[in-house]
Design a protein around this motif. Structure first.
Motif, mmCIF file in Angstrom:
data_model
loop_
_atom_site.group_PDB
_atom_site.id
_atom_site.type_symbol
_atom_site.label_atom_id
_atom_site.label_comp_id
_atom_site.label_asym_id
_atom_site.label_seq_id
_atom_site.Cartn_x
_atom_site.Cartn_y
_atom_site.Cartn_z
ATOM 1 N N SER A 81 -7.855 2.194 2.082
ATOM 2 C CA SER A 81 -7.567 2.655 0.718
ATOM 3 C C SER A 81 -8.019 1.605 -0.288
ATOM 4 O O SER A 81 -7.943 0.400 -0.031
ATOM 5 C CB SER A 81 -6.065 2.903 0.532
ATOM 6 N N CYS A 120 0.830 -1.198 0.000
ATOM 7 C CA CYS A 120 0.000 0.000 0.000
ATOM 8 C C CYS A 120 0.868 1.253 0.000
ATOM 9 O O CYS A 120 1.870 1.334 0.725
ATOM 10 C CB CYS A 120 -0.911 -0.001 1.225
ATOM 11 N N HIS A 134 -6.291 1.020 6.518
ATOM 12 C CA HIS A 134 -7.010 2.294 6.625
ATOM 13 C C HIS A 134 -8.036 2.464 5.512
ATOM 14 O O HIS A 134 -8.528 3.561 5.291
ATOM 15 C CB HIS A 134 -6.034 3.469 6.618
ATOM 16 N N HIS A 139 0.077 4.062 1.150
ATOM 17 C CA HIS A 139 -0.172 4.909 2.317
ATOM 18 C C HIS A 139 0.898 4.650 3.370
ATOM 19 O O HIS A 139 1.780 5.483 3.568
ATOM 20 C CB HIS A 139 -1.584 4.656 2.874
ATOM 21 N N GLN A 140 0.835 3.492 4.017
ATOM 22 C CA GLN A 140 1.830 3.193 5.057
ATOM 23 C C GLN A 140 2.403 1.799 4.926
ATOM 24 O O GLN A 140 2.960 1.267 5.885
ATOM 25 C CB GLN A 140 1.221 3.399 6.447
ATOM 26 N N CYS A 171 -7.034 -2.121 0.908
ATOM 27 C CA CYS A 171 -6.066 -2.228 1.992
ATOM 28 C C CYS A 171 -6.820 -2.340 3.315
ATOM 29 O O CYS A 171 -7.660 -1.494 3.630
ATOM 30 C CB CYS A 171 -5.156 -1.004 2.022
ATOM 31 N N CYS A 203 1.036 -1.312 4.299
ATOM 32 C CA CYS A 203 0.336 -2.562 4.618
ATOM 33 C C CYS A 203 0.173 -3.404 3.357
ATOM 34 O O CYS A 203 0.307 -2.910 2.242
ATOM 35 C CB CYS A 203 -1.041 -2.272 5.201
HETATM 36 FE FE1 FES Z 1 -3.036 1.005 3.373
HETATM 37 FE FE2 FES Z 1 -3.072 2.894 5.271
HETATM 38 S S1 FES Z 1 -1.524 1.400 4.895
HETATM 39 S S2 FES Z 1 -4.567 2.470 3.759
#
Ligand code: FES
Length: 143
Positions: A109, A87, A107, A89-90, A104, A92
């Motif tokens: 996404s 992901c 969070h 974002h962070q 994901c 995952c």
């Molecule tokens: Fe995937 Fe935050 S790590 S939405």
């Protein structure tokens, strides 16, 4: 159906993923969200990703190749699209999701299965795409 498979590279070199590239180019040209920066070409090392029988048309699966996880989507008989499962974002592991999007679990996404673009945040960027193809009864990925 979700699966994880680890396989070794093969020696064959295969050309092109024109259908997948054409579909992604069309989406980008229509302005339907940001796609990965470039259409991937089959110039990397070729790996067996999975058996074709495990990826039916409109099916999605998760595979491990060379120690990394990838998402595969088969939009039609002749096309397979491949993306990292990391992901943006962070970091995952993105799941196989629903019929249209990879999702994901961390969070929420969501990414389009057709081009990896973000369809729901908070992810800031599309999933990285990789070239993939169908060769006989195997799905190949080029890394
Ligand atoms: Fe995937 Fe935050 S790590 S939405």
């Amino acid at each position: 159906m979700k699966q994880n498979i680890t396989l070794s590279p093969t020696r064959r070199v295969v050309l092109g993923t024109s259908l997948a590239a054409g579909a992604a180019a069309t989406l980008v040209a229509c302005g339907q969200g940001k796609s990965s920066d470039a259409i991937p070409s089959a110039t990397g090392t070729e790996y067996d990703a999975t058996d074709l029988s495990k990826l039916p048309v409109l099916g999605t699966t998760s595979v491990t190749v060379n120690g990394h996880n990838y998402l595969l989507y088969r939009p039609d008989e002749k096309t397979v699209l491949a993306y990292t499962s990391v992901c943006t974002h962070q970091g995952c592991k993105v799941g196989t999701g629903d019929s249209k999007n990879f999702i994901c679990p961390c969070h929420g996404s969501e990414y389009s299965k057709l081009d990896g673009s973000v369809t729901q945040g908070p992810a800031p960027k599309p999933l990285t795409r990789y070239a993939a193809s169908i060769e006989g009864d195997k799905v190949k990925i080029y890394l």
